[in-house]
Scaffold this motif. Structure first.
Motif, PDB file in Angstrom:
ATOM      1  N   THR A  56      15.849 -15.445  -4.603  1.00 42.07           N
ATOM      2  CA  THR A  56      16.211 -14.682  -3.410  1.00 42.07           C
ATOM      3  C   THR A  56      15.063 -13.754  -3.014  1.00 42.07           C
ATOM      4  O   THR A  56      14.173 -13.461  -3.827  1.00 42.07           O
ATOM      5  N   ARG A  57      15.122 -13.296  -1.783  1.00 41.61           N
ATOM      6  CA  ARG A  57      14.112 -12.356  -1.312  1.00 41.61           C
ATOM      7  C   ARG A  57      14.124 -11.082  -2.153  1.00 41.61           C
ATOM      8  O   ARG A  57      13.065 -10.530  -2.478  1.00 41.61           O
ATOM      9  N   LYS A  58      15.311 -10.639  -2.542  1.00 39.47           N
ATOM     10  CA  LYS A  58      15.420  -9.440  -3.364  1.00 39.47           C
ATOM     11  C   LYS A  58      14.761  -9.647  -4.723  1.00 39.47           C
ATOM     12  O   LYS A  58      14.038  -8.765  -5.221  1.00 39.47           O
ATOM     13  N   GLN A  59      14.975 -10.790  -5.324  1.00 44.34           N
ATOM     14  CA  GLN A  59      14.363 -11.071  -6.624  1.00 44.34           C
ATOM     15  C   GLN A  59      12.836 -11.087  -6.516  1.00 44.34           C
ATOM     16  O   GLN A  59      12.139 -10.556  -7.393  1.00 44.34           O
ATOM     17  N   ILE A  60      12.335 -11.678  -5.453  1.00 48.65           N
ATOM     18  CA  ILE A  60      10.878 -11.739  -5.271  1.00 48.65           C
ATOM     19  C   ILE A  60      10.316 -10.335  -5.080  1.00 48.65           C
ATOM     20  O   ILE A  60       9.253 -10.002  -5.635  1.00 48.65           O
ATOM     21  N   GLN A  61      11.013  -9.502  -4.333  1.00 49.99           N
ATOM     22  CA  GLN A  61      10.565  -8.121  -4.155  1.00 49.99           C
ATOM     23  C   GLN A  61      10.539  -7.382  -5.494  1.00 49.99           C
ATOM     24  O   GLN A  61       9.612  -6.608  -5.777  1.00 49.99           O
ATOM     25  N   GLN A  62      11.525  -7.616  -6.321  1.00 49.09           N
ATOM     26  CA  GLN A  62      11.580  -6.952  -7.626  1.00 49.09           C
ATOM     27  C   GLN A  62      10.448  -7.400  -8.546  1.00 49.09           C
ATOM     28  O   GLN A  62      10.073  -6.682  -9.468  1.00 49.09           O
ATOM     29  N   ARG A  63       9.908  -8.586  -8.285  1.00 46.03           N
ATOM     30  CA  ARG A  63       8.812  -9.103  -9.113  1.00 46.03           C
ATOM     31  C   ARG A  63       7.437  -8.790  -8.530  1.00 46.03           C
ATOM     32  O   ARG A  63       6.430  -9.308  -9.006  1.00 46.03           O
ATOM     33  N   GLY A  64       7.411  -7.978  -7.499  1.00 47.19           N
ATOM     34  CA  GLY A  64       6.129  -7.566  -6.936  1.00 47.19           C
ATOM     35  C   GLY A  64       5.893  -7.963  -5.499  1.00 47.19           C
ATOM     36  O   GLY A  64       4.883  -7.588  -4.908  1.00 47.19           O
ATOM     37  N   GLY A  65       6.812  -8.750  -4.915  1.00 43.95           N
ATOM     38  CA  GLY A  65       6.726  -9.053  -3.486  1.00 43.95           C
ATOM     39  C   GLY A  65       6.049 -10.356  -3.140  1.00 43.95           C
ATOM     40  O   GLY A  65       6.111 -10.802  -1.984  1.00 43.95           O
ATOM     41  N   VAL A  66       5.387 -10.984  -4.107  1.00 47.20           N
ATOM     42  CA  VAL A  66       4.749 -12.282  -3.863  1.00 47.20           C
ATOM     43  C   VAL A  66       5.401 -13.307  -4.781  1.00 47.20           C
ATOM     44  O   VAL A  66       5.491 -13.098  -5.994  1.00 47.20           O
ATOM     45  N   TYR A  67       5.850 -14.402  -4.222  1.00 51.14           N
ATOM     46  CA  TYR A  67       6.522 -15.426  -5.014  1.00 51.14           C
ATOM     47  C   TYR A  67       5.567 -15.993  -6.064  1.00 51.14           C
ATOM     48  O   TYR A  67       4.414 -16.321  -5.760  1.00 51.14           O
ATOM     49  N   ASP A  68       6.058 -16.134  -7.282  1.00 54.77           N
ATOM     50  CA  ASP A  68       5.198 -16.480  -8.422  1.00 54.77           C
ATOM     51  C   ASP A  68       5.265 -17.945  -8.854  1.00 54.77           C
ATOM     52  O   ASP A  68       4.718 -18.317  -9.898  1.00 54.77           O
TER      53      ASP A  68
ATOM     54  N   ASP B 296     -12.255 -17.683  16.774  1.00 56.79           N
ATOM     55  CA  ASP B 296     -13.195 -17.844  17.882  1.00 56.79           C
ATOM     56  C   ASP B 296     -13.460 -16.534  18.621  1.00 56.79           C
ATOM     57  O   ASP B 296     -14.458 -16.416  19.329  1.00 56.79           O
ATOM     58  N   HIS B 297     -12.572 -15.571  18.464  1.00 53.06           N
ATOM     59  CA  HIS B 297     -12.725 -14.297  19.160  1.00 53.06           C
ATOM     60  C   HIS B 297     -13.066 -13.148  18.211  1.00 53.06           C
ATOM     61  O   HIS B 297     -13.964 -12.354  18.493  1.00 53.06           O
ATOM     62  N   LEU B 298     -12.390 -13.087  17.077  1.00 50.70           N
ATOM     63  CA  LEU B 298     -12.526 -11.939  16.174  1.00 50.70           C
ATOM     64  C   LEU B 298     -13.538 -12.159  15.054  1.00 50.70           C
ATOM     65  O   LEU B 298     -13.857 -11.220  14.326  1.00 50.70           O
ATOM     66  N   GLY B 299     -14.031 -13.367  14.914  1.00 47.35           N
ATOM     67  CA  GLY B 299     -14.970 -13.637  13.834  1.00 47.35           C
ATOM     68  C   GLY B 299     -14.251 -13.920  12.525  1.00 47.35           C
ATOM     69  O   GLY B 299     -13.151 -14.476  12.516  1.00 47.35           O
ATOM     70  N   GLN B 300     -14.851 -13.506  11.420  1.00 45.19           N
ATOM     71  CA  GLN B 300     -14.265 -13.811  10.119  1.00 45.19           C
ATOM     72  C   GLN B 300     -13.001 -12.992   9.880  1.00 45.19           C
ATOM     73  O   GLN B 300     -12.981 -11.780  10.052  1.00 45.19           O
ATOM     74  N   VAL B 301     -11.945 -13.682   9.493  1.00 50.15           N
ATOM     75  CA  VAL B 301     -10.657 -13.060   9.184  1.00 50.15           C
ATOM     76  C   VAL B 301     -10.357 -13.343   7.714  1.00 50.15           C
ATOM     77  O   VAL B 301     -10.450 -14.481   7.260  1.00 50.15           O
ATOM     78  N   CYS B 302     -10.016 -12.296   6.961  1.00 48.30           N
ATOM     79  CA  CYS B 302      -9.679 -12.435   5.541  1.00 48.30           C
ATOM     80  C   CYS B 302      -8.278 -11.879   5.299  1.00 48.30           C
ATOM     81  O   CYS B 302      -7.904 -10.867   5.893  1.00 48.30           O
ATOM     82  N   VAL B 303      -7.529 -12.536   4.427  1.00 44.75           N
ATOM     83  CA  VAL B 303      -6.198 -12.051   4.063  1.00 44.75           C
ATOM     84  C   VAL B 303      -6.146 -11.859   2.556  1.00 44.75           C
ATOM     85  O   VAL B 303      -7.026 -12.317   1.815  1.00 44.75           O
ATOM     86  N   ASP B 304      -5.110 -11.197   2.099  1.00 41.92           N
ATOM     87  CA  ASP B 304      -4.899 -10.966   0.672  1.00 41.92           C
ATOM     88  C   ASP B 304      -4.853 -12.316  -0.052  1.00 41.92           C
ATOM     89  O   ASP B 304      -4.045 -13.176   0.288  1.00 41.92           O
ATOM     90  N   PRO B 305      -5.699 -12.521  -1.048  1.00 37.17           N
ATOM     91  CA  PRO B 305      -5.702 -13.811  -1.767  1.00 37.17           C
ATOM     92  C   PRO B 305      -4.349 -14.164  -2.372  1.00 37.17           C
ATOM     93  O   PRO B 305      -3.993 -15.353  -2.442  1.00 37.17           O
ATOM     94  N   ALA B 306      -3.585 -13.155  -2.816  1.00 36.16           N
ATOM     95  CA  ALA B 306      -2.260 -13.441  -3.383  1.00 36.16           C
ATOM     96  C   ALA B 306      -1.335 -14.006  -2.312  1.00 36.16           C
ATOM     97  O   ALA B 306      -0.557 -14.929  -2.561  1.00 36.16           O
TER      98      ALA B 306
END
Length: 289
Positions: free
Chosen positions: A104-116, A143-153
């Protein structure tokens, strides 16, 4: 004459009337496509019935027409594409590239917020379906903003492609539809920057040619609060479209057009002088209500 080497699209969800933020996204994608003599397609993303408003799809189309934003070809409704979505999911399940998950979403949040990935090897037979995300795309060139990076997790997470209630997830549907329609560039709001990494992962995992991306600034009433149907943004006035059209062009940093009575003439002038480099590179612009 249209240039079919460029195919763009506008893909609203029928959860309410077109507001100024949606108009900016529609206009930006339209100008980009028409300035390249390309095709501009319309797709109605109607696969989330609990969020949909009766009559909203027709209202959106009537509004686009009132603003002179005429699309090419037939409108594609996602609700007509469910069989294709399921066929791709079945293939992923069969090849162990997707699996059922009952967290569940609640369980994932309790484990840190990122599904493991804990359900990956359990061989469950029901629940939400997650992609086994083997590519984990954490950056791309916009094409407009250039390089975009997101959290690797976030990039590495096995995300949901079909919900436990049986509805198909946006990430899956949008990728399959963009591939189906041959979209070459996706022009849309910067609220979907992170989602782009997940979509690129899916394009590559399916073996599709991925489009390029061009993200526009969001129209927000305060920091972090974009105009949206959920925030009860005021619909644009399709009876008197010129003021909102002029405001949207100004928002996109475009040169002024002659405020003609005919929106078709205004748009023709806007296309002829369209300058993508003049669009602000920030992801959010504050405006008044």
């Amino acid at each position: 004459m249209n240039n079919t080497s460029y195919i763009g699209r506008f893909a609203p969800s029928p959860s309410g009337s077109l507001h100024f933020g949606s108009l900016v996204a529609a206009l930006g994608s339209y100008l980009r496509a028409r300035s390249k003599q390309g095709l501009w397609l319309l797709r109605i993303e109607d696969i989330d019935p609990p969020r949909e408003v009766s009559g909203a799809a027709d209202d959106i189309m009537h509004t686009l027409e009132a603003f002179g934003l005429h699309w090419d070809g037939e409108v594609l409704y996602q609700s007509q594409r469910l069989q294709d979505y399921q066929q791709h999911i079945d293939a992923l399940l069969k090849s162990n590239q997707a699996y059922y998950c009952q967290c569940t979403r609640k369980q994932i949040q309790q484990r840190g917020g990122v599904y493991d990935g804990r359900c990956r090897e359990l061989q469950l037979k029901q629940g939400a379906i997650r992609i086994h995300n083997q590519l984990a795309v954490a950056q791309f060139i916009d094409d407009h903003l250039g390089q975009v990076c997101v959290d690797p997790a976030f990039a590495a997470e096995d995300f949901i492609i079909k919900r436990s209630d049986g509805l198909y997830a946006y990430q899956l549907a949008v990728v399959l539809d963009d591939a189906f329609q041959g979209i070459t560039e996706i022009v849309r709001g910067a609220d979907l920057l992170e989602a782009s990494c997940r979509q690129i992962s899916l394009f590559r995992q399916f073996g599709f040619q991925e489009p390029s991306f061009f993200h526009l600034p969001l129209a927000s009433t305060q920091a972090g609060r974009k105009l949206s149907k959920q925030n009860h943004a005021t619909p644009v006035d399709k009876r008197h479209p010129q003021p909102a059209l002029l405001a949207a062009l100004e928002f996109l940093g475009q040169a002024a057009v002659t405020p003609q009575a005919d929106v078709t003439q205004m748009l023709a002038q806007a296309v002829a002088q369209f300058d993508p480099d003049s669009i602000p590179k920030q992801t959010e612009i504050l405006i008044g209500r």
